[in-house]
Motif scaffolding. Structure first.
Motif: not given
Length: 296
Positions: A170, A239, A280
């Motif tokens: 992030w 991710w 996310r």
């Protein structure tokens, strides 16, 4: 590139001609019947000696093995060992492509350590000082059956450390996130995959360093999924790779737990994945007031 016979002749003739060297044995991939054979295999050689000091103090004695491209003294510098009187090594990459990892060990040390590594093969014993050992195999590297406490600790480490991965991605701190993935998360995933391989083969198999032989024991689909856990540098790639790791860990850990009669903390996995999914989607302007992980 010098061929095997030439290298072994050099290694053994050096030992025969040097009265300080009493015996020679080899370990590593060249003694492993299950390791793929190729030109990059090292010669992992141990010279059993009366003492190590004379070898350590003579910087030129290793010149006889060939022209070195580069090398390392792993028992010196920041890696300084307090056991150099018992064991001392030279890691040598030669200009012709060969590599020798050569260690001198005292008789007492060699006789003790050769019994703990099933990949040892005696090449020369001038005075019969080494103990009799079984034929070389990778048995000492077989996957070990875990206790339930070990299984649960590995699963907990995997799921817990993912919070660091999430915040690292992030923040777009890719070096940090990748370090967390590869240093903290991946080793736990490999352990669980190795336990599955062990169960399938009665714990009589080795998955190799970093799980490099897992392809031999997993399904093609599982192996391809494992490869997808190795991410690139793009945010979405990291991710996606993290989610692949979670999927693979969750289903494999459940399977292992069922096969071994262990308890798997599924709630921990669910909550961790919920946290990651929320992070996310977080916008960059999130505040203390708007940060709220959903209950469901």
């Amino acid at each position: 590139m010098r061929k095997e016979k030439e290298m072994f002749d050099l290694i053994l003739n050096t030992a025969r001609e040097d009265e300080r060297i009493l015996a020679v044995y080899m370990n590593g991939s060249r003694t492993n019947p299950n390791a793929p054979k190729d030109i990059f295999q090292d010669y992992d050689i141990v010279y059993v000696v009366k003492e190590t000091k004379s070898f350590r103090e003579d910087r030129a004695w290793i010149d006889q093995f060939g022209q070195r491209l580069f090398m390392q003294y792993p028992d010196e510098g920041i890696w300084v060992s307090d056991r150099i009187d018992e064991s001392y090594a030279w890691l040598m990459q030669f200009a012709d492509g060969n590599r020798i990892d050569l260690t001198v060990k005292t008789v007492e040390t060699a006789c003790r350590e050769i019994k703990t590594d099933s990949l040892c093969e005696i090449l020369l014993d001038k005075q019969g000082i080494l103990p009799k050992i079984p034929e070389s195999s990778d048995k000492s590297h077989w996957v070990k059956k875990p206790s339930e406490a070990e299984f649960q600790a590995v699963c907990n480490e995997f799921w817990w450390c993912l919070n660091n991965v999430g915040k690292g991605i992030w923040r777009e701190e890719i070096p940090y996130a990748q370090d967390m993935i590869n240093q903290c998360i991946r080793p736990e995933l490999v352990k669980v995959l190795a336990w599955k391989a062990g169960i399938l083969h009665d714990f009589q198999c080795s998955v190799g360093k970093a799980g490099k032989y897992l392809y031999r024991f997993l399904s093609r689909e599982e192996w391809q999924q494992f490869l997808r856990t190795y991410a690139g540098w793009q945010i979405e790639d990291v991710w996606n790779a993290t989610e692949e790791m979670c999927d693979l860990m969750d289903k494999t850990a459940k399977w292992v737990a069922k096969e071994l009669g262990f308890r798997y903390n599924e709630e921990e996995a669910v909550n961790c994945r919920k946290y990651l999914a929320y992070v996310r989607t977080l916008p960059k302007d999130v505040t203390y007031e708007t940060f709220q992980i959903p209950n469901k």
